[in-house]
Design an enzyme around this catalytic site. Structure first.
Site, mmCIF file in Angstrom:
data_model
loop_
_atom_site.group_PDB
_atom_site.id
_atom_site.type_symbol
_atom_site.label_atom_id
_atom_site.label_comp_id
_atom_site.label_asym_id
_atom_site.label_seq_id
_atom_site.Cartn_x
_atom_site.Cartn_y
_atom_site.Cartn_z
ATOM 1 N N ASP A 214 -9.744 -0.361 3.748
ATOM 2 C CA ASP A 214 -8.617 -0.984 4.441
ATOM 3 C C ASP A 214 -9.043 -1.398 5.848
ATOM 4 O OD1 ASP A 214 -5.941 -1.542 5.376
ATOM 5 O OD2 ASP A 214 -5.176 0.056 4.083
ATOM 6 N N HIS B 256 4.101 0.437 4.207
ATOM 7 C CA HIS B 256 2.692 0.306 3.833
ATOM 8 C C HIS B 256 1.746 0.640 4.979
ATOM 9 C CE1 HIS B 256 1.903 -3.668 5.738
ATOM 10 N NE2 HIS B 256 3.161 -3.922 5.423
ATOM 11 N N GLU C 277 -1.847 -5.053 -1.710
ATOM 12 C CA GLU C 277 -1.631 -6.094 -0.689
ATOM 13 C C GLU C 277 -2.095 -7.471 -1.161
ATOM 14 O OE1 GLU C 277 0.314 -5.350 1.689
ATOM 15 O OE2 GLU C 277 0.075 -3.195 2.042
ATOM 16 N N ASP D 231 -3.255 3.146 8.083
ATOM 17 C CA ASP D 231 -2.049 3.457 7.291
ATOM 18 C C ASP D 231 -1.588 4.895 7.480
ATOM 19 O OD1 ASP D 231 -2.287 0.867 6.459
ATOM 20 O OD2 ASP D 231 -2.718 1.304 4.367
ATOM 21 N N ASP E 45 -7.058 -6.340 2.344
ATOM 22 C CA ASP E 45 -7.272 -6.781 3.723
ATOM 23 C C ASP E 45 -8.442 -6.076 4.406
ATOM 24 O OD1 ASP E 45 -6.315 -4.409 5.004
ATOM 25 O OD2 ASP E 45 -4.268 -5.188 5.083
ATOM 26 N N HIS F 277 0.797 -1.227 0.000
ATOM 27 C CA HIS F 277 0.000 0.000 0.000
ATOM 28 C C HIS F 277 0.832 1.281 0.000
ATOM 29 C CE1 HIS F 277 -4.443 1.097 1.051
ATOM 30 N NE2 HIS F 277 -3.991 1.710 -0.025
ATOM 31 N N HIS G 53 -6.790 -1.178 8.014
ATOM 32 C CA HIS G 53 -5.822 -0.345 8.735
ATOM 33 C C HIS G 53 -5.916 1.113 8.309
ATOM 34 C CE1 HIS G 53 -4.176 -4.451 8.088
ATOM 35 N NE2 HIS G 53 -3.949 -4.374 9.391
ATOM 36 N N ASP H 39 -7.257 -1.718 -0.347
ATOM 37 C CA ASP H 39 -6.399 -2.725 0.285
ATOM 38 C C ASP H 39 -7.264 -3.964 0.487
ATOM 39 O OD1 ASP H 39 -5.016 -4.291 2.195
ATOM 40 O OD2 ASP H 39 -4.094 -2.529 3.111
HETATM 41 C C1 DIR Z 1 0.363 -1.435 11.413
HETATM 42 C C2 DIR Z 1 -0.245 -2.436 10.462
HETATM 43 N N1 DIR Z 1 -0.547 -0.380 11.727
HETATM 44 C C3 DIR Z 1 1.643 -0.862 10.814
HETATM 45 N N2 DIR Z 1 -0.603 -1.785 9.272
HETATM 46 C C4 DIR Z 1 -0.871 -2.409 8.111
HETATM 47 O O1 DIR Z 1 2.486 -1.649 10.409
HETATM 48 O O2 DIR Z 1 1.814 0.338 10.792
HETATM 49 N N3 DIR Z 1 -1.321 -1.773 7.127
HETATM 50 N N4 DIR Z 1 -0.686 -3.683 7.940
HETATM 51 O O3 DIR Z 1 -1.804 -2.278 6.007
HETATM 52 MN MN MN Z 2 -3.325 -0.563 3.588
HETATM 53 MN MN MN Z 3 -4.394 -3.003 5.448
HETATM 54 MN MN MN Z 4 -0.664 -2.987 4.768
#
Ligand code: DIR
Ligand code: MN
Ligand code: MN
Ligand code: MN
Length: 270
Positions: A89, A106, A228, A93, A185, A69, A91, A183
């Site tokens: 998403d 990401h 992703e 991000d 996920d 991402h 998350h 994303d």
């Molecule tokens: C977590 C996970 N907040 C990080 N974030 C992800 O790594 O900063 N984002 N997986 O897609």
């Molecule tokens: Mn993401």
């Molecule tokens: Mn994500």
């Molecule tokens: Mn991610």
């Protein structure tokens, strides 16, 4: 996956022009605070931003298939002056090189893009001009937010309070080009097993397709990132295939595939 997408888009009568970008791995790419591989990711995004800019100058809708991402930094910058951005998403991000616990780029693209956060000095990103305001972003599917990503940031990190939208449909009523950053996920994990950071309790396929269909119907969907999707993380070929198929069906809905079929019978055509 690209071939599958191109063939199926052709069936939707989309005029597909494919381009493949090659990126360089920058040697000795030491972390900047907690941000890993900043130069490699920064240069790749610079290249992607110019490519997206060219696609938009050409009057086309831009589809970016990734990849992680962090590519949204380049994709959204190249699309520039767009809003809203729909960030689909699990998350947020929105970590910064200072707040990130994983160091993964990401987990940080929104922070790099926001004018309010003033992320600067990151090697590889000298070209970047933050182009979004917090109010331009609409999150869908959000369910795993780090403490440091909460809208009220600790004062000692010198970031200000942001009012982020989780879902705000009035944003989509603005007659401006929409950027969908998708994303996979954000969807429920069984739909996309070949992805890096699954979080239970996600968006169903039916809901995901609905979001993409509604965005298509606005006629304003101007660029789409699908990210992703990582075939190497599939435990079986079946997991890889189902992840790709899920992503493809979301993409096709965003580009006009209707579940009820397209009504081109003599009665309904002009
Ligand atoms: C977590 C996970 N907040 C990080 N974030 C992800 O790594 O900063 N984002 N997986 O897609
Ligand atoms: Mn993401
Ligand atoms: Mn994500
Ligand atoms: Mn991610």
């Amino acid at each position: 996956a690209m071939l599958v997408i191109a063939v199926q888009m052709g069936e939707l009568r989309c005029d597909v022009k494919d381009r493949e970008l090659k990126f360089d791995i920058i040697p000795n790419d030491h972390p900047y605070h907690n941000a890993k591989n900043p130069r490699t990711v920064g240069r790749a995004n610079e290249k992607l931003a110019s490519a997206v800019e060219e696609v938009k100058k050409d009057g086309r809708t831009c589809l970016v298939v990734g990849g992680d991402h962090s590519l949204a930094i380049g994709s959204i910058s190249g699309h520039a002056k767009t809003e809203p951005v729909i960030w689909f998403d699990a998350h947020a991000d929105i970590n910064t090189p200072l707040t990130s616990l994983s160091g993964n780029m990401h987990g940080q693209p929104v922070a790099f893009l926001l004018k309010e956060l003033k992320v600067s000095g990151v090697p590889g990103f000298e070209w970047l001009k933050p182009c979004l305001s917090a109010e331009d972003i609409v999150y869908i599917g959000l369910r795993d937010v780090d403490d440091a990503e909460q809208p009220t940031f600790p004062k000692d990190r010198q970031e200000q309070t942001l009012s982020l939208n989780i879902i705000s449909p009035q944003k989509i009523n603005k007659k401006k080009p929409i950027h969908l950053s998708f994303d996979v996920d954000g969807l429920d994990p069984p739909l996309t097993p070949a992805t890096g950071t699954p979080v239970p309790g996600g968006v169903t396929l039916r809901e995901g397709i609905y979001v993409a269909e509604q965005l298509y119907k606005t006629g304003l969907l101007s660029a789409v990132d699908t990210v992703e999707i990582n075939p190497r993380l599939g435990k079986t070929q079946e997991e890889v295939d189902s992840t790709v198929n899920t992503a493809v069906s979301i993409i096709l809905s965003g580009f006009g595939k209707a579940r009820e079929g397209s009504h081109t019978s003599p009665a309904s055509s002009r």
